[in-house]
Scaffold this active site. Structure first.
Site, PDB file in Angstrom:
ATOM      1  N   HIS A 171      69.804  99.173 104.170  1.00 41.06           N
ATOM      2  CA  HIS A 171      68.655  98.252 104.052  1.00 41.06           C
ATOM      3  C   HIS A 171      68.983  96.921 104.745  1.00 41.06           C
ATOM      4  O   HIS A 171      68.205  96.423 105.560  1.00 41.06           O
ATOM      5  CB  HIS A 171      68.338  98.026 102.566  1.00 41.06           C
ATOM      6  CG  HIS A 171      67.335  96.955 102.299  1.00 41.06           C
ATOM      7  ND1 HIS A 171      66.006  97.220 102.043  1.00 41.06           N
ATOM      8  CD2 HIS A 171      67.456  95.611 102.259  1.00 41.06           C
ATOM      9  CE1 HIS A 171      65.362  96.091 101.867  1.00 41.06           C
ATOM     10  NE2 HIS A 171      66.218  95.091 101.980  1.00 41.06           N
ATOM     11  N   GLU A 172      70.153  96.387 104.420  1.00 38.92           N
ATOM     12  CA  GLU A 172      70.546  95.098 105.005  1.00 38.92           C
ATOM     13  C   GLU A 172      70.779  95.229 106.505  1.00 38.92           C
ATOM     14  O   GLU A 172      70.422  94.334 107.277  1.00 38.92           O
ATOM     15  CB  GLU A 172      71.800  94.549 104.309  1.00 38.92           C
ATOM     16  CG  GLU A 172      71.633  94.223 102.830  1.00 38.92           C
ATOM     17  CD  GLU A 172      70.521  93.224 102.537  1.00 38.92           C
ATOM     18  OE1 GLU A 172      70.126  92.485 103.447  1.00 38.92           O
ATOM     19  OE2 GLU A 172      70.011  93.213 101.405  1.00 38.92           O
TER      20      GLU A 172
ATOM     21  N   HIS B   9      67.596  95.048 108.462  1.00 34.90           N
ATOM     22  CA  HIS B   9      67.109  93.679 108.671  1.00 34.90           C
ATOM     23  C   HIS B   9      67.749  93.091 109.930  1.00 34.90           C
ATOM     24  O   HIS B   9      67.089  92.423 110.719  1.00 34.90           O
ATOM     25  CB  HIS B   9      67.511  92.784 107.483  1.00 34.90           C
ATOM     26  CG  HIS B   9      66.582  92.883 106.312  1.00 34.90           C
ATOM     27  ND1 HIS B   9      65.231  92.747 106.434  1.00 34.90           N
ATOM     28  CD2 HIS B   9      66.815  93.070 104.988  1.00 34.90           C
ATOM     29  CE1 HIS B   9      64.672  92.857 105.237  1.00 34.90           C
ATOM     30  NE2 HIS B   9      65.608  93.067 104.341  1.00 34.90           N
TER      31      HIS B   9
ATOM     32  N   GLU C  32      60.464  93.541 103.851  1.00 34.56           N
ATOM     33  CA  GLU C  32      61.263  94.287 102.870  1.00 34.56           C
ATOM     34  C   GLU C  32      60.846  95.758 102.831  1.00 34.56           C
ATOM     35  O   GLU C  32      61.688  96.639 102.717  1.00 34.56           O
ATOM     36  CB  GLU C  32      61.137  93.667 101.476  1.00 34.56           C
ATOM     37  CG  GLU C  32      61.761  92.286 101.340  1.00 34.56           C
ATOM     38  CD  GLU C  32      63.261  92.264 101.608  1.00 34.56           C
ATOM     39  OE1 GLU C  32      63.936  93.281 101.402  1.00 34.56           O
ATOM     40  OE2 GLU C  32      63.754  91.211 102.052  1.00 34.56           O
TER      41      GLU C  32
END
Lengths: 537, 189
Positions: free
Chosen positions: A166-167, A170, A232
Site C-alpha cells: 500500500h505504502e 503511494h 487511499e
C-alpha cells in the site's frame, strides 16, 4: 502497474506547481498586507501629494521578493524532507539480527521485485507501540516507508506485505510526492515545534510556540484540501494488484480500526502520510463534499468493504476471527526423590535426578527439598549444579565472556521475541540493549501465564507502596547495586517509568538494562494489559 | 505539386509511425527479457538456499529421507532445465517438493526452536514470494507485449520485422489458486 513514468511525471509537475503557486501567493499577500500596514502608519507622499502604496514597480518588487522567499521555502521543504520526517518520527533502520526486522527487510525486497525496482525505497521502523505506517518521498527521489513496532509485532507476514505494498504504491504512483510536499511546507515544521515544545502545562495556549504551531497546522490543513482522499482507495487497489491478496489488507484495516494509531506520537502535520489517520475523527468516517474536501483519509469501513468484496468475504468473517490465542498451561511432571517448588509456588515431586533435569521450569534458583524440612536452591546443591554446568558447556558458541551480574555464570546469547539478548541460564536474568527493550515489549507473541499476571499485580502493588514510602522517608537502598556485565561499572537502579513500576538495573555507559527473572515478561504484561491504570488501593 | 507534398507527408507519417512502433516493441521486448532475468536471479537464490536447508534439517529428520531426496532431485532438475516451459515445470515441481518438506517439518517441534532453521525458512519463504512476484511482473509485461504485438496496425510491423516472437507466459500451478482464509487475530495482549 497502470501508470507510466510519463504519467507520473505529468501528475507530479502540475500538482507540485499548484503548491508552489500557492506559496508565492501566500507570501505575496502577506508581504503586501505588511507593507500596507506600514504605509498606513508612515504615509509617504509623492511630489503630486498622492500616496503610492502599490505602484507597478512596487508590485513587481513585491512579486520578486515573494517568489524568492517562496523558492527558498520550497527548496528546503521539498528537497530533503525525508531526512526531517525520519528524524521527526525517531525512526531507525531495521536490525538484521532481529527475526521480525529481518522479515521486514525481506518483505521490502519482495516489494522492490514486484514493482520492477522502479524506485529504491528505504524501510525504517518507528519505536512506538502505536499501530500505523507512513510513506514519504522528496524531490531528490529519497523514498521512505516507516512502520511502527506495534504494527510490525501484531501482523502476520501477509498482512505486513499488504501494508508495505500500500505504502509502496503511494510512492510509485507519485501521489506521495504531492502529499509529502504539502506536509513538509507547514506540517513538518509544525510537528517539529510540537515535538520541542510540549503544551501540557497550564496556559500553554499563550506560549509563542503554541501559536506558531497552530498557525502552521491551520496552513497545513488548508493545503490538505488539495489532497484527494481517493488516493487511499487507489493505493489499496494498487496493493491488491501487487500482492493479489485483498483479504490481508482488509484484515490490517480492521485491526487498525480498533487500536491506537499513534495520535500524540506521530506529529500533527504528518497525518496525511499515514495509512490511517492517527487521530480518530468523525470527519474521516463521514462522506459528502465537506468530508471529501477537508479529510485526507476515506472512511475505513468503506475501504474494508471494497477490499472484502474483492475477496468475496464478509465483515462478520473478520469479526468472528478476532480471538486471542490460548495460553498454554504449564506442564506437570511427576515421581521420585527430589521435590521442587514450581512456578505456582507448589511443591512438585518426587523426581529422580534425570527427571528433574528434564523439567522445563527447573532452573538454578528453583527451591529443592529432599523430603525433610530443609530446602536449598538448586545451584547450591553440587549434584544439581553439575546439571547446569553441563547445560552451559553444551551451549558452546552461544556462551559469551560476560558474567551474570547476579550469579556470575557466563551469559548466553539467546533470542527473546526474535530479538538478540544475553541470558543467564542459572538465575534466568536477561541483559537487553536499550534499543531493543521497546521492541521486545511491543511484541508479546508467547502470551502470559496466570502466574505472570498475578506476579505483575503483586509487584506493582509492592512497588507503589515502596515509591510512596521513599517519597515520605527518603531513599533507602538496602540491596547493593549490581555491576554491569560488560563494563563492570555499577549500574543504576530505577523504575522503568512512573506508571510501570518495575525496578530495573541500567548501565548508561553500555546502554544496557538488566532484567531479573520474569521482570521482562512482567513489564510486557503490565504494558499490554494496561495494568498500571487499574485501581490498586 | 500539392499531391507530391501530400504523398511525401504520408510517407513521412508512415515512416515515423514505423519507427515509433518498432522502438516501442523493442522496449517492451527488453522489459520482458529483463523481467525473465529477474526470475532467474530469484530462482538461483532458491537453488543456493536449498542445500543449506537440507543439510540443517537432515539430522533432525532422519525418518523423512524420502521427502528430502525429492527436494534434492527436484532442485537438480530445476538447475539443469532449459527453456521457458521446461524451466517453469521443473520449478513448479521444486515448489511442491519444498511445500511438502515444510509441511513435514511441522511434525518436528524441535526444528522450530532452531534459530538457523527458522532463519533459513524465512529466507526461503521470502525467496518463494520474490519468485511469485517476479513471475507476476513477467506475466504482466508479457500480456502487455502480446497485446501491443497483436493489435492492428502493430501486427503489420511485427510481420515485417524478424525478432518479435511471441513470449511465453510463466504458467501458475493449480495449488497457487487456493482460496485464502481471514486471520485478524491480534497476538495475545
Amino acid at each position: 502497474m497502470p501508470l507510466t513514468f510519463i504519467d507520473i511525471e505529468k501528475q507530479k509537475n502540475w500538482r507540485i506547481g499548484i503548491l508552489f503557486v500557492f506559496l508565492i501567493l501566500m507570501y505575496f499577500l502577506t508581504s503586501a498586507g505588511l507593507l500596507f500596514s506600514f504605509f498606513q502608519m508612515i504615509p509617504l507622499r509623492t511630489h503630486f501629494g498622492k500616496t503610492l502604496l502599490f505602484s507597478a514597480e512596487r508590485l513587481f518588487l513585491l512579486f520578486f521578493f515573494s517568489t524568492a522567499v517562496a523558492s527558498v521555502h520550497f527548496y528546503f521543504s521539498a528537497y530533503d524532507t525525508v531526512r526531517y520526517i525520519r528524524k521527526n518520527i525517531s525512526a531507525t533502520d531495521p536490525d538484521p539480527e532481529d527475526g521480525i526486522h529481518k522479515q521486514l527487510m525481506n518483505i521490502m525486497e519482495e516489494i522492490h521485485v514486484v514493482t520492477g525496482n522502479r524506485v529504491r525505497m528505504q524501510c525504517v521502523v518507528i519505536p512506538s507501540l502505536a499501530m500505523n505506517a507512513l510513506s514519504a518521498i522528496d524531490m531528490r527521489g529519497n523514498a521512505l516507508i516507516a512502520i511502527t513496532e506495534g504494527l510490525l509485532s501484531r501482523l502476520s507476514r501477509d498482512q505486513i506485505e499488504a501494508v508495505m505494498a500500500h505504502e509502496a504504491h503511494h510512492i510509485i504512483s507519485g501521489d506521495c510526492l504531492e502529499s509529502t510536499v504539502a506536509s513538509s511546507l507547514f506540517g513538518v515544521p509544525a510537528s517539529l515545534v510540537e515535538k520541542v515544545q510540549t503544551f501540557s502545562e497550564g496556559r500553554a495556549y499563550l506560549s509563542p510556540a503554541f501559536i506558531v504551531t497552530l498557525v502552521l497546522l491551520k496552513l497545513s490543513q488548508f493545503l490538505n484540501m488539495f489532497i484527494s482522499r481517493q488516493r487511499e482507495y487507489r493505493a489499496d487497489a494498487g496493493a491488491v494488484r501487487m500482492t493479489r491478496n485483498p483479504l490481508a489488507l482488509a484484515e490490517v484495516l480492521h485491526i487498525l480500526w480498533r487500536n491506537w494509531r499513534g495520535s500524540g506520537f506521530i506529529g500533527s502535520g504528518l497525518e496525511n502520510l499515514c495509512i490511517v489517520n492517527p487521530k480518530i475523527s468523525s470527519l474521516d468516517e463521514s462522506e459528502g463534499w465537506l468530508a471529501n474536501l477537508l479529510s485526507t483519509h476515506p472512511p475505513i469501513h468503506k475501504r474494508i468493504s471494497f477490499l472484502l468484496s474483492m475477496a468475496h468475504a464478509r465483515l462478520s468473517d473478520l469479526e468472528t476471527k478476532n480471538k486471542t490465542a490460548a495460553i498454554p498451561a504449564p506442564s506437570e511432571q511427576n515421581k521420585d526423590r527430589y521435590f521442587a517448588l514450581d512456578h505456582k509456588y507448589q511443591w512438585q515431586g518426587p523426581y529422580t535426578l534425570a527427571e528433574l533435569a528434564l523439567l522445563p521450569w527447573f532452573a538454578a534458583l528453583t527451591w529443592i527439598s529432599t523430603g525433610g524440612t530443609s530446602m536449598q536452591k538448586a545451584s547450591d546443591m553440587p549434584v544439581l549444579n553439575d546439571i547446569f554446568m553441563k547445560r552451559i558447556a553444551q551451549e558452546g558458541t552461544a556462551q559469551t565472556s560476560h558474567p551474570c551480574p547476579v550469579c556470575h555464570h557466563p551469559l548466553l546469547k539467546r533470542s527473546v521475541e526474535k530479538t538478540r539478548v544475553m541470558q543467564c541460564k542459572f538465575c534466568g536474568g536477561t541483559l537487553v540493549h536499550h534499543n531493543r527493550v521497546f521492541r521486545i515489549i511491543a511484541r508479546g507473541e508467547d502470551g502470559y501465564s496466570e502466574r505472570i499476571r498475578t506476579l505483575s499485580k503483586i509487584t506493582l502493588k509492592k512497588n507503589q507502596l515502596k515509591k510512596i514510602t521513599r517519597s515520605v522517608k527518603g531513599s533507602e537502598q538496602n540491596i547493593p547495586l549490581l555491576s554491569c556485565p560488560q563494563c563492570k561499572n555499577k549500574m543504576t537502579r530505577a523504575f522503568y517509568s512512573l506508571v510501570y513500576l518495575i525496578e530495573l538495573d541500567r548501565c548508561s555507559w553500555c546502554r544496557v538494562t538488566w532484567f531479573d527473572r520474569d521482570e521482562l515478561k512482567m513489564l510486557q504484561c503490565m504494558i499490554h494489559t494496561k495494568m498500571a491504570s487499574e485501581r490498586l488501593f | 505539386m500539392i499531391v507530391v507534398w501530400i504523398i511525401l507527408g504520408i510517407v513521412v507519417f508512415v515512416l515515423l509511425w514505423v519507427i515509433i512502433t518498432f522502438n516501442l516493441l523493442v522496449s517492451l521486448r527488453n522489459q520482458v527479457h529483463n523481467a525473465w532475468k529477474q526470475i532467474d536471479v530469484q530462482l538461483k537464490r532458491r537453488h543456493d538456499l536449498i542445500p543449506n536447508l537440507v543439510s540443517t534439517v537432515k539430522g533432525a529428520m532422519e525418518f523423512e529421507q524420502d521427502t528430502l531426496e525429492k527436494v534434492i532431485n527436484a532442485r537438480a532438475k530445476a538447475v539443469s532445465a532449459v527453456g521457458t516451459q521446461k524451466k517453469a515445470s521443473a520449478e513448479n515441481m521444486l515448489t511442491q517438493a519444498l511445500g511438502r518438506l515444510f509441511a513435514v517439518m511441522e511434525n518436528y517441534p524441535d526444528l522450530k526452536t532452531n534459530q538457523n532453521i527458522m532463519q533459513l525458512q524465512e529466507e526461503l519463504t521470502s525467496t518463494e514470494n520474490r519468485i511469485g512476484f517476479a513471475r507476476q511482473l513477467y506475466n504482466d509485461l508479457v500480456a502487455n507485449y502480446r497485446t501491443k504485438q497483436e493489435i492492428f496496425p502493430n501486427n503489420v510491423i511485427v510481420s515485417l520485422f524478424a525478432g518479435f516472437q511471441k513470449e511465453e507466459y510463466f504458467e501458475a500451478e493449480e495449488s497457487d489458486r487456493a482460496v485464502p482464509k481471514a486471520d485478524i487475530s491480534i497476538r495475545p495482549e
